[in-house]
Design a protein around this motif. Structure first.
Motif, PDB file in Angstrom:
ATOM      1  N   LEU A 273       5.339  92.689  25.158  1.00  0.00           N
ATOM      2  CA  LEU A 273       5.768  92.497  26.406  1.00  0.00           C
ATOM      3  C   LEU A 273       6.056  90.733  26.591  1.00  0.00           C
ATOM      4  O   LEU A 273       7.235  90.493  27.063  1.00  0.00           O
ATOM      5  CB  LEU A 273       4.862  92.636  27.592  1.00  0.00           C
ATOM      6  N   VAL A 274       5.434  90.217  26.174  1.00  0.00           N
ATOM      7  CA  VAL A 274       5.663  88.670  26.150  1.00  0.00           C
ATOM      8  C   VAL A 274       6.772  88.216  25.431  1.00  0.00           C
ATOM      9  O   VAL A 274       7.818  87.491  25.850  1.00  0.00           O
ATOM     10  CB  VAL A 274       4.288  87.970  25.265  1.00  0.00           C
ATOM     11  N   TRP A 275       7.068  88.919  24.099  1.00  0.00           N
ATOM     12  CA  TRP A 275       8.130  88.455  23.467  1.00  0.00           C
ATOM     13  C   TRP A 275       9.632  89.099  23.899  1.00  0.00           C
ATOM     14  O   TRP A 275      10.394  88.378  23.593  1.00  0.00           O
ATOM     15  CB  TRP A 275       7.895  89.019  21.804  1.00  0.00           C
ATOM     16  N   ILE A 276       9.361  90.386  24.320  1.00  0.00           N
ATOM     17  CA  ILE A 276      10.419  90.952  25.237  1.00  0.00           C
ATOM     18  C   ILE A 276      10.956  89.918  26.378  1.00  0.00           C
ATOM     19  O   ILE A 276      12.179  89.823  26.465  1.00  0.00           O
ATOM     20  CB  ILE A 276      10.323  92.453  25.653  1.00  0.00           C
ATOM     21  N   MET A 277       9.994  89.615  26.965  1.00  0.00           N
ATOM     22  CA  MET A 277      10.298  88.705  28.419  1.00  0.00           C
ATOM     23  C   MET A 277      11.079  87.530  27.831  1.00  0.00           C
ATOM     24  O   MET A 277      11.992  87.073  28.174  1.00  0.00           O
ATOM     25  CB  MET A 277       9.086  88.295  28.695  1.00  0.00           C
ATOM     26  N   TYR A 278      10.430  86.841  26.782  1.00  0.00           N
ATOM     27  CA  TYR A 278      10.964  85.551  26.212  1.00  0.00           C
ATOM     28  C   TYR A 278      12.461  85.723  25.665  1.00  0.00           C
ATOM     29  O   TYR A 278      13.100  84.748  25.937  1.00  0.00           O
ATOM     30  CB  TYR A 278      10.040  84.694  25.300  1.00  0.00           C
ATOM     31  N   ALA A 279      12.627  86.687  25.011  1.00  0.00           N
ATOM     32  CA  ALA A 279      14.041  87.055  24.482  1.00  0.00           C
ATOM     33  C   ALA A 279      14.883  87.185  25.555  1.00  0.00           C
ATOM     34  O   ALA A 279      15.930  86.862  25.246  1.00  0.00           O
ATOM     35  CB  ALA A 279      13.951  88.294  23.607  1.00  0.00           C
ATOM     36  N   ILE A 280      14.798  87.961  26.522  1.00  0.00           N
ATOM     37  CA  ILE A 280      15.726  88.151  27.644  1.00  0.00           C
ATOM     38  C   ILE A 280      15.829  86.837  28.413  1.00  0.00           C
ATOM     39  O   ILE A 280      17.057  86.790  28.631  1.00  0.00           O
ATOM     40  CB  ILE A 280      15.219  89.398  28.550  1.00  0.00           C
ATOM     41  N   VAL A 281      14.951  86.160  28.762  1.00  0.00           N
ATOM     42  CA  VAL A 281      14.967  84.881  29.330  1.00  0.00           C
ATOM     43  C   VAL A 281      15.892  84.172  28.497  1.00  0.00           C
ATOM     44  O   VAL A 281      16.856  83.050  29.043  1.00  0.00           O
ATOM     45  CB  VAL A 281      13.539  84.272  29.465  1.00  0.00           C
ATOM     46  N   ALA A 282      15.365  83.784  27.128  1.00  0.00           N
ATOM     47  CA  ALA A 282      16.483  83.083  26.207  1.00  0.00           C
ATOM     48  C   ALA A 282      18.002  83.490  26.449  1.00  0.00           C
ATOM     49  O   ALA A 282      18.979  82.669  26.529  1.00  0.00           O
ATOM     50  CB  ALA A 282      15.836  83.126  24.974  1.00  0.00           C
ATOM     51  N   LEU A 283      18.121  84.771  26.409  1.00  0.00           N
ATOM     52  CA  LEU A 283      19.548  85.119  26.661  1.00  0.00           C
ATOM     53  C   LEU A 283      20.256  84.850  28.063  1.00  0.00           C
ATOM     54  O   LEU A 283      21.357  84.450  28.020  1.00  0.00           O
ATOM     55  CB  LEU A 283      19.500  86.864  26.522  1.00  0.00           C
ATOM     56  N   HIS A 284      19.208  85.069  29.027  1.00  0.00           N
ATOM     57  CA  HIS A 284      19.742  84.373  30.174  1.00  0.00           C
ATOM     58  C   HIS A 284      19.852  83.208  30.448  1.00  0.00           C
ATOM     59  O   HIS A 284      20.989  82.814  30.997  1.00  0.00           O
ATOM     60  CB  HIS A 284      18.509  84.817  31.340  1.00  0.00           C
ATOM     61  N   VAL A 285      19.211  82.276  29.811  1.00  0.00           N
ATOM     62  CA  VAL A 285      19.544  80.744  29.971  1.00  0.00           C
ATOM     63  C   VAL A 285      20.818  80.412  29.203  1.00  0.00           C
ATOM     64  O   VAL A 285      21.843  79.817  29.695  1.00  0.00           O
ATOM     65  CB  VAL A 285      18.347  80.053  29.391  1.00  0.00           C
ATOM     66  N   ALA A 286      21.036  81.353  28.004  1.00  0.00           N
ATOM     67  CA  ALA A 286      22.165  80.885  27.398  1.00  0.00           C
ATOM     68  C   ALA A 286      23.420  81.338  28.083  1.00  0.00           C
ATOM     69  O   ALA A 286      24.434  80.644  28.006  1.00  0.00           O
ATOM     70  CB  ALA A 286      22.155  81.674  25.968  1.00  0.00           C
ATOM     71  N   VAL A 287      23.318  82.655  28.731  1.00  0.00           N
ATOM     72  CA  VAL A 287      24.501  82.829  29.439  1.00  0.00           C
ATOM     73  C   VAL A 287      24.881  81.937  30.476  1.00  0.00           C
ATOM     74  O   VAL A 287      25.897  81.653  30.785  1.00  0.00           O
ATOM     75  CB  VAL A 287      24.289  84.203  29.767  1.00  0.00           C
ATOM     76  N   ALA A 288      23.780  81.641  31.228  1.00  0.00           N
ATOM     77  CA  ALA A 288      24.106  80.489  32.511  1.00  0.00           C
ATOM     78  C   ALA A 288      24.575  79.282  31.738  1.00  0.00           C
ATOM     79  O   ALA A 288      25.413  78.800  32.492  1.00  0.00           O
ATOM     80  CB  ALA A 288      22.598  80.415  33.145  1.00  0.00           C
ATOM     81  N   LEU A 289      24.219  78.782  30.799  1.00  0.00           N
ATOM     82  CA  LEU A 289      24.746  77.488  30.169  1.00  0.00           C
ATOM     83  C   LEU A 289      26.186  77.694  29.827  1.00  0.00           C
ATOM     84  O   LEU A 289      26.880  76.852  30.087  1.00  0.00           O
ATOM     85  CB  LEU A 289      23.827  77.027  29.262  1.00  0.00           C
ATOM     86  N   TYR A 290      26.264  78.738  29.429  1.00  0.00           N
ATOM     87  CA  TYR A 290      28.027  79.142  28.858  1.00  0.00           C
ATOM     88  C   TYR A 290      28.960  79.291  30.085  1.00  0.00           C
ATOM     89  O   TYR A 290      29.867  78.787  29.940  1.00  0.00           O
ATOM     90  CB  TYR A 290      27.782  80.521  27.956  1.00  0.00           C
ATOM     91  N   LEU A 291      28.182  79.659  31.155  1.00  0.00           N
ATOM     92  CA  LEU A 291      29.192  79.901  32.164  1.00  0.00           C
ATOM     93  C   LEU A 291      29.159  78.605  33.086  1.00  0.00           C
ATOM     94  O   LEU A 291      29.894  78.523  34.145  1.00  0.00           O
ATOM     95  CB  LEU A 291      28.545  81.068  33.383  1.00  0.00           C
ATOM     96  N   GLY A 292      28.364  77.544  32.652  1.00  0.00           N
ATOM     97  CA  GLY A 292      28.780  76.340  33.312  1.00  0.00           C
ATOM     98  C   GLY A 292      27.567  75.785  34.303  1.00  0.00           C
ATOM     99  O   GLY A 292      27.591  74.954  35.131  1.00  0.00           O
ATOM    100  N   TYR A 293      26.500  76.884  34.416  1.00  0.00           N
ATOM    101  CA  TYR A 293      25.171  76.535  35.273  1.00  0.00           C
ATOM    102  C   TYR A 293      24.386  75.514  34.786  1.00  0.00           C
ATOM    103  O   TYR A 293      23.115  75.937  34.583  1.00  0.00           O
ATOM    104  CB  TYR A 293      24.556  77.794  35.787  1.00  0.00           C
ATOM    105  N   VAL A 294      24.742  74.392  34.498  1.00  0.00           N
ATOM    106  CA  VAL A 294      24.014  73.397  33.810  1.00  0.00           C
ATOM    107  C   VAL A 294      23.058  72.816  34.843  1.00  0.00           C
ATOM    108  O   VAL A 294      23.466  72.379  35.953  1.00  0.00           O
ATOM    109  CB  VAL A 294      24.770  72.299  33.315  1.00  0.00           C
ATOM    110  N   PRO A 295      21.757  72.820  34.485  1.00  0.00           N
ATOM    111  CA  PRO A 295      20.643  72.003  35.562  1.00  0.00           C
ATOM    112  C   PRO A 295      20.724  70.601  36.002  1.00  0.00           C
ATOM    113  O   PRO A 295      21.243  69.948  35.059  1.00  0.00           O
ATOM    114  CB  PRO A 295      19.511  72.197  34.873  1.00  0.00           C
ATOM    115  N   PHE A 296      20.603  70.538  37.085  1.00  0.00           N
ATOM    116  CA  PHE A 296      20.751  69.001  37.624  1.00  0.00           C
ATOM    117  C   PHE A 296      22.297  68.497  37.705  1.00  0.00           C
ATOM    118  O   PHE A 296      22.256  67.193  37.652  1.00  0.00           O
ATOM    119  CB  PHE A 296      19.777  68.198  37.157  1.00  0.00           C
ATOM    120  N   ARG A 297      23.024  69.268  37.779  1.00  0.00           N
ATOM    121  CA  ARG A 297      24.601  68.753  37.659  1.00  0.00           C
ATOM    122  C   ARG A 297      25.315  69.546  38.909  1.00  0.00           C
ATOM    123  O   ARG A 297      26.304  70.415  38.500  1.00  0.00           O
ATOM    124  CB  ARG A 297      25.358  69.071  36.598  1.00  0.00           C
ATOM    125  N   TRP A 298      24.854  69.324  39.853  1.00  0.00           N
ATOM    126  CA  TRP A 298      25.371  70.045  40.982  1.00  0.00           C
ATOM    127  C   TRP A 298      26.453  69.192  41.794  1.00  0.00           C
ATOM    128  O   TRP A 298      26.270  68.025  41.611  1.00  0.00           O
ATOM    129  CB  TRP A 298      24.279  70.276  42.124  1.00  0.00           C
TER     130      TRP A 298
END
Length: 247
Positions: A222-247
């Motif tokens: 469960l830990v590794w499944i969670m980290y894998a999906i979180v990594a995918l979520h972060v990658a998609v968010a960055l790809y779409l331009g949601y860069v942290p602390f650049r509001w």
């Protein structure tokens, strides 16, 4: 959910907003801290004795606070593939409570190193000697009765109760010992309590270890499944331009 997009606070609190995104970064960082504990535990295994108690406390703290922070990051809206990571995180946190309970049922030294059956026997013998020095030869009959009571209650490692029954047995054993000096009563009770708890855990040591190993089989995937999906979520968010602390 249908109208909060019109709220003045929504641009700040939504997952991609300044507050929501900061909470997401903080929650992800907290959920990564347990890796430090895992690495430390592997290093300690190679070196022998090491104090893992504080590392475990940090691991548990981050494992509790991290999911709470991530929950506020989601703004209580759970949909899409990333929801699988969220519910995996919830299951990891809940199973962590089970693991913590099993962990404390396995006898360990003050440095957090697991005791073997032989070391348990040595500690039991040392406690018996201390008890004889404290209360005299008459303590043996009381200990024999206490051991019989504990054996009759075993195995009860899965029960959250049982402390009351153990305390009652210890109180009965203490009352059966005639003490020449009342000042040693507290030490006698402490020694009897430690010995009784060790005896109780000895009865269920093998079963507890097997259940703990099975818990790892459930917890770690469960830990590794969670980290894998979180990594995918972060990658998609960055790809779409949601860069942290650049509001």
């Amino acid at each position: 959910l249908n109208v909060r997009g019109y709220s003045p606070a929504h641009p700040l609190l939504r997952p991609s907003g300044p507050v929501g995104q900061t909470l997401g970064v903080l929650g992800a960082a907290l959920m990564l801290v347990p890796f430090v504990y895992m690495a430390r535990k592997r290093l300690a295994r190679g070196k022998g004795a090491a104090n893992l108690k504080r590392w475990l406390e940090v691991h548990i703290f981050c494992g509790i606070v991290g999911p709470v922070v991530v929950t506020f990051h989601t703004a209580f809206k759970f949909n899409g593939i990333v929801s699988a990571a969220y519910w995996a995180m919830v299951l990891v946190a809940l199973s962590g409570f089970v693991g913590r309970y099993l962990y404390v049922r396995i006898p360990r030294t003050i440095r957090g190193v697991e005791l073997s059956q032989g070391e348990l026997d040595e500690r039991m013998a040392a406690l018996l000697e201390d008890l004889q020095w404290t209360a005299g030869p008459g303590v043996l009959d009381a200990i024999e009765q206490l051991d019989a009571d504990i054996a009759a209650q075993a195995p009860r490692w899965w029960q959250l109760g049982g402390r009351r029954a153990l305390s009652t047995s210890i109180g009965t054993a203490t009352g059966a010992i005639a003490l020449a000096d009342a000042s040693v009563s507290a030490r006698l009770t402490a020694l009897l309590t430690e010995r009784a708890e060790l005896q109780q855990r000895r009865h269920a040591l093998g079963v507890t270890k097997r259940v703990f190993d099975l818990w790892h089989v459930f917890h770690l995937p469960l830990v590794w499944i969670m980290y894998a999906i979180v990594a995918l979520h972060v990658a998609v968010a960055l790809y779409l331009g949601y860069v942290p602390f650049r509001w």
